[in-house]
Design a protein around this motif. Structure first.
Motif, mmCIF file in Angstrom:
data_model
loop_
_atom_site.group_PDB
_atom_site.id
_atom_site.type_symbol
_atom_site.label_atom_id
_atom_site.label_comp_id
_atom_site.label_asym_id
_atom_site.label_seq_id
_atom_site.Cartn_x
_atom_site.Cartn_y
_atom_site.Cartn_z
ATOM 1 N N GLN A 192 -2.683 5.310 -1.693
ATOM 2 C CA GLN A 192 -3.719 4.129 -1.109
ATOM 3 C C GLN A 192 -3.997 4.301 0.373
ATOM 4 O OE1 GLN A 192 -1.464 0.757 -2.710
ATOM 5 N NE2 GLN A 192 -2.755 0.694 -4.581
ATOM 6 N N LYS A 193 -2.919 4.594 1.051
ATOM 7 C CA LYS A 193 -3.185 4.652 2.435
ATOM 8 C C LYS A 193 -4.316 5.653 2.911
ATOM 9 C CE LYS A 193 -0.874 5.275 6.972
ATOM 10 N NZ LYS A 193 0.272 6.185 7.599
ATOM 11 N N MET A 211 0.838 -1.204 -0.020
ATOM 12 C CA MET A 211 0.008 -0.040 0.198
ATOM 13 C C MET A 211 0.860 1.254 0.005
ATOM 14 S SD MET A 211 -3.059 0.992 2.947
ATOM 15 C CE MET A 211 -4.250 0.141 2.801
ATOM 16 N N ASP A 212 0.728 1.954 -0.836
ATOM 17 C CA ASP A 212 1.699 3.337 -1.143
ATOM 18 C C ASP A 212 0.828 4.351 -0.288
ATOM 19 O OD1 ASP A 212 -0.131 4.413 -2.670
ATOM 20 O OD2 ASP A 212 0.524 3.837 -4.546
ATOM 21 N N THR A 213 1.498 5.561 -0.163
ATOM 22 C CA THR A 213 0.914 6.704 0.600
ATOM 23 C C THR A 213 -0.511 7.228 0.021
ATOM 24 O OG1 THR A 213 3.041 7.475 0.964
ATOM 25 C CG2 THR A 213 1.366 9.100 1.529
ATOM 26 N N TRP A 215 -15.594 7.841 11.542
ATOM 27 C CA TRP A 215 -15.131 7.811 13.063
ATOM 28 C C TRP A 215 -15.956 9.270 13.582
ATOM 29 C CZ3 TRP A 215 -11.032 11.259 14.753
ATOM 30 C CH2 TRP A 215 -10.828 11.086 16.552
ATOM 31 N N CYS A 262 -12.613 6.431 6.626
ATOM 32 C CA CYS A 262 -12.785 5.827 8.111
ATOM 33 C C CYS A 262 -12.592 6.940 8.877
ATOM 34 C CB CYS A 262 -11.411 4.729 8.265
ATOM 35 S SG CYS A 262 -11.723 3.380 7.382
ATOM 36 N N THR A 263 -11.649 8.059 8.836
ATOM 37 C CA THR A 263 -11.675 9.139 9.738
ATOM 38 C C THR A 263 -13.107 9.960 9.568
ATOM 39 O OG1 THR A 263 -9.177 9.302 9.212
ATOM 40 C CG2 THR A 263 -10.305 11.290 10.335
ATOM 41 N N ARG A 322 -6.440 6.903 0.841
ATOM 42 C CA ARG A 322 -7.624 6.403 0.218
ATOM 43 C C ARG A 322 -8.462 5.309 1.326
ATOM 44 N NH1 ARG A 322 -6.451 5.951 -5.162
ATOM 45 N NH2 ARG A 322 -6.556 3.592 -4.912
ATOM 46 N N PHE A 323 -7.513 4.878 1.942
ATOM 47 C CA PHE A 323 -8.117 3.813 3.028
ATOM 48 C C PHE A 323 -8.584 4.563 4.420
ATOM 49 C CE2 PHE A 323 -6.881 0.882 6.378
ATOM 50 C CZ PHE A 323 -7.561 -0.272 6.159
ATOM 51 N N ILE A 324 -7.679 5.259 4.735
ATOM 52 C CA ILE A 324 -7.755 6.153 5.948
ATOM 53 C C ILE A 324 -8.995 7.165 5.959
ATOM 54 C CG2 ILE A 324 -6.875 7.511 7.787
ATOM 55 C CD1 ILE A 324 -4.281 5.755 7.538
ATOM 56 N N PHE A 340 -14.949 0.317 8.944
ATOM 57 C CA PHE A 340 -13.780 -0.130 9.938
ATOM 58 C C PHE A 340 -13.518 -1.661 9.771
ATOM 59 C CE2 PHE A 340 -14.577 2.987 13.836
ATOM 60 C CZ PHE A 340 -14.447 3.986 13.011
ATOM 61 N N MET A 341 -14.574 -2.407 9.638
ATOM 62 C CA MET A 341 -14.241 -4.007 9.495
ATOM 63 C C MET A 341 -13.993 -4.134 8.091
ATOM 64 S SD MET A 341 -17.265 -5.752 11.773
ATOM 65 C CE MET A 341 -16.896 -6.937 12.956
ATOM 66 N N GLY A 342 -14.158 -3.291 6.994
ATOM 67 C CA GLY A 342 -13.701 -3.737 5.685
ATOM 68 C C GLY A 342 -14.682 -4.241 4.786
#
Lengths: 93, 195
Positions: A5-6, A1-3, A17, A13-14, A8-10, A59-61
Motif C-alpha cells: 500500500q505504501k 498501511m502495509d508495504t 514530483w 507521487c514520486t 501504491r501511495f508513494i 501531494f495533498m491527496g
C-alpha cells in the motif's frame, strides 16, 4: 498501511514530483529565453494549472476525496488563471 | 484527534488532515487569488513598466526556489507515508529534510531581497515592485509559518506522539506545506516569466 500500500501511495507521487521538476525547468527555459506573446503566456499558465492540479490531487491527496474538495481547488484555479488570461489579453488591445 | 485507518484506495469524505486547516487553506487561496488577479490587472495598465521591471528579476533564483519547494513538498509526502506505517523516526527525518529545504528557500529569497534593497528598490519604487515585494514577502511569511508548523509536528513525531492509526497532525502540517508550494507554483510564472 502495509508495504504494498505504501508503494501504491508513494510511486505516483514520486512520478508527479519528477514531472513537476521537469515542467519547472521548461518554464525556466522559456523565461530565460525571454519568450513572450499570447501562445507562450497560455503555455506557461497552462503548465502552472497542470502543476497545481498535480500538487492538489497527489501531494495533498485530494484525488482520494469526494469531487467537492477537488472542485473547490479546480474552480479557484480556473477562476484565477482565467482572470489572469483576460487581464493579459486586455493589455494587448 | 481522529483515528485514521484508511488505505490508499478509499474515497475520503474530507481531505487528509484536520478539516479546520482546509478552511484556512481555502481562505489563503482566496487571499492570494485576489492578489494574483490584482497584479495581472495592474500589469494591464502598465505593460511597459511591468515588462521592464520584470527583466531585472533573477529568474534563476525563482526557478531554483520552485524546485526547492516542490522537493520539500514531496518530502512531506514521504513523511506522511512513513507515519502511516508507524515509522515515527523516519517520519521525523523526512520532516527535518522538508524544513531544511524551507530554510534554503528563505536563504535564496533573502539574497534576492538583499540585491533589490541594495539597489535602492523599495515598495514605493514603482507599481511592479510594490506588487513583487508585497506578494513575495507575503508568501515568505507563509513559508516561515509553515516551517514553524512542521517543526512542531516533527518534535511530536520524534517523541512518538503519532502512530500508524493516529497521525492527523502530520497530514495537517503536510497539507499546509503543500499549499505554500502550490501558491509559489503560480507566483513564479506570473511574476518572473509571463510578459
Amino acid at each position: 498501511m502495509d508495504t504494498a500500500q505504501k508503494r501504491r501511495f508513494i510511486r505516483p507521487c514520486t512520478f508527479v514530483w519528477l514531472l513537476l521538476m521537469l515542467l519547472t525547468v521548461t518554464t525556466y527555459l522559456i523565461g530565460e529565453a525571454g519568450l513572450g506573446g499570447i501562445a507562450v503566456m497560455l503555455a506557461v499558465l497552462g503548465t502552472a494549472v497542470v502543476k497545481v492540479q498535480m500538487v492538489a490531487n497527489y501531494f495533498m491527496g485530494l484525488r482520494r476525496t469526494r469531487w467537492l474538495w477537488r472542485g473547490i481547488v479546480l474552480g479557484w484555479l480556473l477562476l484565477v488563471t482565467g482572470l489572469i488570461t483576460i487581464a493579459y489579453l486586455t493589455a494587448i488591445k | 484527534m481522529t483515528t485514521d485507518t484508511t488505505t490508499p484506495d478509499e474515497i475520503l469524505a474530507t481531505p487528509p488532515g484536520d478539516l479546520a486547516i482546509w478552511f484556512f487553506i481555502f481562505a489563503e487561496l482566496l487571499a492570494f487569488g485576489v492578489f494574483f488577479v490584482a497584479y495581472a490587472f495592474a500589469r494591464a495598465r502598465h505593460v511597459a513598466l511591468f515588462n521592464e521591471s520584470q527583466q531585472q528579476l533573477d529568474i534563476t533564483s525563482g526557478a531554483i526556489n520552485t524546485l526547492v519547494l516542490i522537493t520539500s513538498s514531496y518530502f512531506m509526502v514521504r513523511a506522511v507515508a512513513a507515519i502511516k506505517q508507524g515509522l515515527s523516526r523516519e517520519c521525523a527525518r523526512w520532516i527535518v529534510a522538508a524544513i531544511g529545504l524551507g530554510g534554503v528557500f528563505l536563504a535564496i529569497k533573502l539574497a534576492e531581497f538583499h540585491d533589490k534593497f541594495s539597489a535602492g528598490i523599495s515598495l514605493s519604487t514603482n507599481t511592479f515592485y510594490m506588487f513583487y515585494l508585497s506578494l513575495t514577502i507575503f508568501h515568505f511569511m507563509h513559508v516561515i509559518l509553515g516551517m514553524v508548523i512542521l517543526a512542531a509536528v516533527m518534535l511530536k513525531a520524534k517523541g512518538g506522539g503519532y502512530s500508524a492509526e493516529n497521525h492527523t497532525g502530520v497530514e495537517t502540517g503536510a497539507s499546509y506545506w503543500h499549499m505554500v508550494d502550490l501558491l509559489w507554483i503560480i507566483l513564479f510564472p506570473l511574476v518572473y516569466v509571463i510578459h
